[in-house]
Design a protein around this motif. Structure first.
Motif, mmCIF file in Angstrom:
data_model
loop_
_atom_site.group_PDB
_atom_site.id
_atom_site.type_symbol
_atom_site.label_atom_id
_atom_site.label_comp_id
_atom_site.label_asym_id
_atom_site.label_seq_id
_atom_site.Cartn_x
_atom_site.Cartn_y
_atom_site.Cartn_z
ATOM 1 N N VAL A 94 0.852 -1.190 0.000
ATOM 2 C CA VAL A 94 0.000 0.000 0.000
ATOM 3 C C VAL A 94 0.881 1.230 0.000
ATOM 4 O O VAL A 94 1.900 1.282 0.688
ATOM 5 N N VAL A 95 0.477 2.218 -0.779
ATOM 6 C CA VAL A 95 1.067 3.552 -0.752
ATOM 7 C C VAL A 95 -0.084 4.488 -0.387
ATOM 8 O O VAL A 95 -1.121 4.477 -1.050
ATOM 9 N N SER A 96 0.102 5.269 0.679
ATOM 10 C CA SER A 96 -1.030 6.070 1.169
ATOM 11 C C SER A 96 -0.596 7.447 1.649
ATOM 12 O O SER A 96 0.586 7.727 1.770
ATOM 13 N N GLU A 97 -1.606 8.246 1.969
ATOM 14 C CA GLU A 97 -1.389 9.594 2.499
ATOM 15 C C GLU A 97 -1.398 9.604 4.027
ATOM 16 O O GLU A 97 -1.405 10.668 4.628
ATOM 17 N N ASN A 148 -6.719 8.644 1.338
ATOM 18 C CA ASN A 148 -6.577 8.052 0.011
ATOM 19 C C ASN A 148 -5.362 7.133 0.001
ATOM 20 O O ASN A 148 -4.337 7.440 0.598
ATOM 21 N N ALA A 149 -5.511 6.015 -0.710
ATOM 22 C CA ALA A 149 -4.422 5.043 -0.765
ATOM 23 C C ALA A 149 -4.476 4.304 -2.099
ATOM 24 O O ALA A 149 -5.454 4.406 -2.852
ATOM 25 N N ARG A 150 -3.416 3.561 -2.343
ATOM 26 C CA ARG A 150 -3.333 2.738 -3.554
ATOM 27 C C ARG A 150 -2.790 1.371 -3.150
ATOM 28 O O ARG A 150 -1.724 1.263 -2.544
ATOM 29 N N LEU A 151 -3.562 0.331 -3.479
ATOM 30 C CA LEU A 151 -3.118 -1.039 -3.274
ATOM 31 C C LEU A 151 -2.380 -1.482 -4.522
ATOM 32 O O LEU A 151 -2.870 -1.283 -5.639
#
Length: 158
Positions: A94-97, A148-151
């Motif tokens: 995961v890349v997130s704020e 907000n995040a990106r899997l």
């Protein structure tokens, strides 16, 4: 009498908390079919990380992979139906704020949890021998906030 009332209230509170725990019996927000060869090129999926259910209040979830805090929704954010995984390892990150957390339930019904292994307060889980079948994924947060995040999913040769 006061003690009896407290015991009943605690039992009711724990029962309703357990009912709201992450469960693979719930329908995921998104479902995807992907194969090991397709994931050899990283795929990303947008998601709002967070949830209201504290992971360690959920007795049926015993991931044993991390002990950090984490808050998740009851329903998985994603269900992935994996195929052709035989010669790959699968990396979920995961890349997130915010300070995010990752919870997965694999096709072999094992739970995995991580808080910070991707660096920058983001999680990463590596499945060294993933089975073909359904993998449910929850993207939560360390503190119960939302962001907000990106899997990201990617396979590598073993």
């Amino acid at each position: 009498m006061k003690y009896l009332f407290c015991a009943i209230a605690t039992t009711i509170g724990l029962s309703s908390a357990a009912a709201a725990c992450p469960s693979y019996n719930q329908t995921a927000s998104e479902t995807h079919r992907v194969s090991g060869p397709q994931l050899f090129a990283r795929k990303s999926y947008g998601v709002v990380a967070g949830g209201e259910n504290y992971i360690w209040n959920c007795r049926h979830i015993q991931p044993g992979t991390d002990t950090g805090a984490g808050y998740f929704t009851a329903s998985p954010d994603f269900s992935f139906h994996l195929s052709e995984m035989g010669r790959y390892q699968l990396v979920l990150s995961v890349v997130s704020e915010c300070d995010s957390a990752l919870l997965i339930n694999t096709a072999s019904t094992n739970w995995y949890y991580d808080d910070d292994d991707n660096g920058n307060l983001d999680p990463r889980i590596v499945l060294t021998r993933p089975l073909d079948g359904r993998v449910d994924v929850w993207v939560g947060t360390y503190d119960g906030e939302y962001c907000n995040a990106r899997l990201e999913l990617e396979t590598f040769n073993r």
